[in-house]
Design a protein around this motif. Structure first.
Motif, short mmCIF file in Angstrom:
data_model
loop_
_atom_site.label_atom_id
_atom_site.label_comp_id
_atom_site.label_asym_id
_atom_site.label_seq_id
_atom_site.Cartn_x
_atom_site.Cartn_y
_atom_site.Cartn_z
N THR A 85 -36.74 -22.81 -24.71
CA THR A 85 -35.56 -23.66 -24.79
C THR A 85 -34.81 -23.58 -23.46
OG1 THR A 85 -33.33 -23.81 -25.76
CG2 THR A 85 -34.47 -21.72 -26.00
N VAL A 86 -34.09 -24.64 -23.13
CA VAL A 86 -33.29 -24.58 -21.90
C VAL A 86 -32.21 -23.50 -22.01
CG1 VAL A 86 -33.69 -26.98 -21.24
CG2 VAL A 86 -31.75 -26.42 -22.70
N ALA A 123 -29.53 -16.11 -20.63
CA ALA A 123 -30.20 -16.63 -21.83
C ALA A 123 -29.45 -16.20 -23.10
CB ALA A 123 -31.64 -16.14 -21.88
N HIS A 124 -29.48 -17.06 -24.09
CA HIS A 124 -28.85 -16.72 -25.36
C HIS A 124 -29.73 -17.17 -26.53
CE1 HIS A 124 -27.49 -20.91 -25.79
NE2 HIS A 124 -27.10 -20.84 -24.53
N THR A 125 -29.30 -16.82 -27.73
CA THR A 125 -30.15 -16.99 -28.91
C THR A 125 -29.61 -18.06 -29.85
OG1 THR A 125 -28.99 -15.16 -29.99
CG2 THR A 125 -31.03 -14.63 -28.82
N PHE A 126 -29.12 -19.15 -29.31
CA PHE A 126 -28.68 -20.28 -30.14
C PHE A 126 -29.80 -20.68 -31.10
CE2 PHE A 126 -28.53 -25.00 -30.51
CZ PHE A 126 -27.40 -25.08 -31.32
N ASN A 127 -29.42 -20.99 -32.33
CA ASN A 127 -30.37 -21.33 -33.40
C ASN A 127 -31.21 -20.13 -33.84
OD1 ASN A 127 -31.54 -24.82 -33.15
ND2 ASN A 127 -29.75 -23.93 -34.10
N TYR A 182 -31.38 -9.62 -32.31
CA TYR A 182 -30.54 -10.77 -32.68
C TYR A 182 -29.46 -10.34 -33.67
CZ TYR A 182 -29.26 -15.04 -35.19
OH TYR A 182 -28.56 -16.06 -35.80
N ALA A 183 -29.84 -9.60 -34.69
CA ALA A 183 -28.89 -9.23 -35.73
C ALA A 183 -27.82 -8.27 -35.24
CB ALA A 183 -29.64 -8.60 -36.91
N ALA A 184 -28.19 -7.42 -34.26
CA ALA A 184 -27.24 -6.43 -33.77
C ALA A 184 -25.99 -7.08 -33.18
CB ALA A 184 -27.90 -5.53 -32.73
N ARG A 185 -26.15 -8.27 -32.62
CA ARG A 185 -25.00 -8.95 -32.02
C ARG A 185 -23.98 -9.34 -33.07
NH1 ARG A 185 -25.17 -14.24 -27.99
NH2 ARG A 185 -22.92 -14.36 -27.66
N CYS A 231 -32.14 -27.35 -32.05
CA CYS A 231 -31.64 -28.62 -32.59
C CYS A 231 -30.66 -29.31 -31.64
CB CYS A 231 -30.99 -28.41 -33.95
SG CYS A 231 -29.52 -27.36 -33.92
N LEU A 232 -30.43 -28.73 -30.44
CA LEU A 232 -29.58 -29.38 -29.44
C LEU A 232 -30.32 -30.58 -28.86
CD1 LEU A 232 -27.08 -29.38 -27.53
CD2 LEU A 232 -28.41 -27.88 -26.02
#
Length: 390
Positions: free
Chosen positions: A279-280, A347-351, A378-381, A313-314
């Protein structure tokens, strides 16, 4: 780096770093140090990867950081063997003493910042000012350190207009930092920066013992380095200054490759859309800079054209349009080149899309897995003190 024998071995999406390419730039940095007497640093913000810092450490004179976390990470990797240089527009008072323990050189971003927290660093680090020469070389002000009303550094005209500069900065000032560029290969712009300082701040140049010329320049093969050498040799010869440079992306951009897998291909309005498992949001500079990344195998006159799209979904999660000599199929690998800087750091974990798996390739061609991210990361955030187990 040749990926033909490697891309099928990585878990995608993946970021793969070519240590051989990093060493190519480090060898150039080493030759600059030997030829000019300057001190080359690595600004860690594009990629503060510990194995990378370890690889760089023997070649460089230090690392440049902009936060307590960056300083702590760099120091934990290199120990006391090298110098840490710090500057930031914002220093929290509660971080100041820790930074003073970690950093050897500090460039205060403003006179008020120096007055606020400077006492924490006195006697523990070499102190300087970040000076803003007010010369713009960039069309996009988002990345222009010298934009109008810039938050970065003390305006040079403010300092040059003071009747008693030594009285303002005192005998504690030992150096200065200037940073005027971004993504440039034109070192004539650095000469213009030095000329501005000479015209407007001769007293400060004579008072200082060191100057950090910042980063914002790239070192592709064949780049003309004569103006850079001239700037360094002039500052050392005329003023006796120790000269630092702190490139960041220059060391790692060309060394990084993002490897992705085609998940689906379909027609949309007469164009073939290939959806990737990347993903971008893994390469956020694509959105920030609004450019299309380089793709392995792309040909301007390729027969088969595809819109490469990310898997979130962006609607704007699109890498761009690319043409190839053969048709794509689900399961094919797509390799984005020059992806080594500002990827994983932004980088991030959108979706809930996972971060890229991280690999390195040694100069001998050995592929090494450095880090896999998973659901727990992911969940730790999102866990809180009041959260239930999940």
């Amino acid at each position: 780096m040749h990926f033909s024998s490697l891309i099928d071995a990585v878990e995608t999406p993946a970021l793969v770093y070519d240590e051989g390419e990093v060493l190519r730039v480090l060898e150039l940095a080493g030759s600059l140090q030997r030829e000019t007497g300057c001190r080359m640093l690595y600004s860690v913000k594009p990629l503060p990867l510990p194995p990378l810092l370890e690889l760089m450490n023997p070649w460089l004179s230090g690392f440049a950081v902009s936060s307590a976390f960056e300083a702590r990470l760099a120091r934990s990797v290199v120990g006391q063997s090298t110098s840490i240089h710090f500057t930031s527009p914002g220093i929290r008072p509660r971080d100041a003493f820790e930074l003073a323990d970690l950093c050897d050189y500090v460039s205060f971003n403003s006179l008020s910042q120096w007055n606020s927290v400077g006492s924490c660093f006195e006697g523990r680090a070499s102190l300087g000012l970040r000076v803003n020469p007010g010369i713009s070389f960039l069309d996009d002000e988002r990345y222009d350190p010298c934009r109008e009303n810039s938050k970065l550094g003390v305006p040079v005209d403010l300092l040059s207009g003071m009747d008693n500069l030594e009285g303002v900065v005192g005998g504690k000032l030992e150096g200065m930092l200037v940073h005027t560029n971004c993504e440039s290969t034109d070192f004539l712009e650095l000469l213009r920066t030095v000329d501005c300082l000479e015209r407007k701040l001769p007293v400060l140049l004579e008072q200082a013992s060191w100057i950090n010329l910042g980063g914002g320049y790239l070192f592709p093969e064949g780049v003309a380095l004569t103006p850079l050498r001239m700037a360094i040799e002039h500052l050392r010869g005329e003023y006796g200054l120790e000269v630092f440079l702190e490139p960041g992306a220059a060391y790692v951009r060309s060394a990084g490759h993002m490897v992705s897998t085609v998940l689906d291909i379909f027609d949309s309005g007469g164009k073939r859309v290939a959806v990737l498992d990347a993903t971008v949001n893994h390469m956020t500079e694509l959105l920030e800079f609004d450019f299309e990344p380089d793709v392995e195998g792309h040909r301007e006159d390729g027969e088969w054209e595809y819109l490469l799209a990310g898997c979130t979904c962006l609607a704007g999660d699109v890498f761009g349009e690319y043409s190839f000599d053969r048709p794509m199929e689900a399961g094919d690998r797509v390799v984005f080149k020059n992806a080594g800087s500002y990827t994983l750091t932004k980088a991030h974990t959108f979706n809930g899309v996972n971060l890229p798996t991280l690999y390195s390739v040694s100069p001998e061609g050995e592929l090494k897995l450095l880090r896999e991210f998973d659901y727990e990361d992911y969940a730790a955030r999102w866990k809180t003190n009041a959260s239930h187990p999940y």
